[in-house]
Design a protein around this motif. Structure first.
Motif, mmCIF file in Angstrom:
data_model
loop_
_atom_site.group_PDB
_atom_site.id
_atom_site.type_symbol
_atom_site.label_atom_id
_atom_site.label_comp_id
_atom_site.label_asym_id
_atom_site.label_seq_id
_atom_site.Cartn_x
_atom_site.Cartn_y
_atom_site.Cartn_z
ATOM 1 N N ASN A 141 6.353 2.738 43.109
ATOM 2 C CA ASN A 141 7.552 3.540 43.343
ATOM 3 C C ASN A 141 8.181 3.844 41.991
ATOM 4 O OD1 ASN A 141 7.468 3.385 46.203
ATOM 5 N ND2 ASN A 141 8.204 1.293 46.070
ATOM 6 N N ARG A 180 10.149 15.242 52.684
ATOM 7 C CA ARG A 180 8.686 15.151 52.574
ATOM 8 C C ARG A 180 8.270 13.916 51.797
ATOM 9 N NH1 ARG A 180 9.252 20.569 51.335
ATOM 10 N NH2 ARG A 180 8.731 20.156 49.153
ATOM 11 N N SER A 181 9.037 13.584 50.762
ATOM 12 C CA SER A 181 8.749 12.397 49.961
ATOM 13 C C SER A 181 8.887 11.127 50.800
ATOM 14 C CB SER A 181 9.698 12.340 48.767
ATOM 15 O OG SER A 181 9.563 11.135 48.071
ATOM 16 N N LYS A 182 9.928 11.056 51.592
ATOM 17 C CA LYS A 182 10.134 9.892 52.463
ATOM 18 C C LYS A 182 8.999 9.767 53.482
ATOM 19 C CE LYS A 182 15.162 9.718 52.128
ATOM 20 N NZ LYS A 182 16.424 9.854 52.857
ATOM 21 N N ASP A 203 5.903 8.513 51.663
ATOM 22 C CA ASP A 203 6.021 7.078 51.384
ATOM 23 C C ASP A 203 5.734 6.264 52.635
ATOM 24 O OD1 ASP A 203 6.655 7.541 48.753
ATOM 25 O OD2 ASP A 203 8.827 7.267 49.021
#
Length: 51
Positions: free
Chosen positions: A21, A41-43, A46
């Motif tokens: 991260n 989108r990043s969440k 992840d």
């Protein structure tokens, strides 16, 4: 493009930083719709990586 031997490639690869991260400064006050969509989108990405 310069060709590398397998040994040179492995040595260079070992020198690369490894990060799961990364800390990224994010200001919700300065964010526009594209920033908010990218954050979502990043969440989601992840979450996929964790499962």
């Amino acid at each position: 493009m310069v060709k590398q031997s397998k040994e040179q490639f492995q040595q260079n690869h070992r020198q690369l930083p490894i990060a799961k991260n990364e800390d990224v400064e994010f200001s919700s006050e300065a964010a526009d719709n594209e920033d908010l969509e990218a954050l979502e989108r990043s969440k989601e990405a992840d979450a996929r990586q964790q499962s």
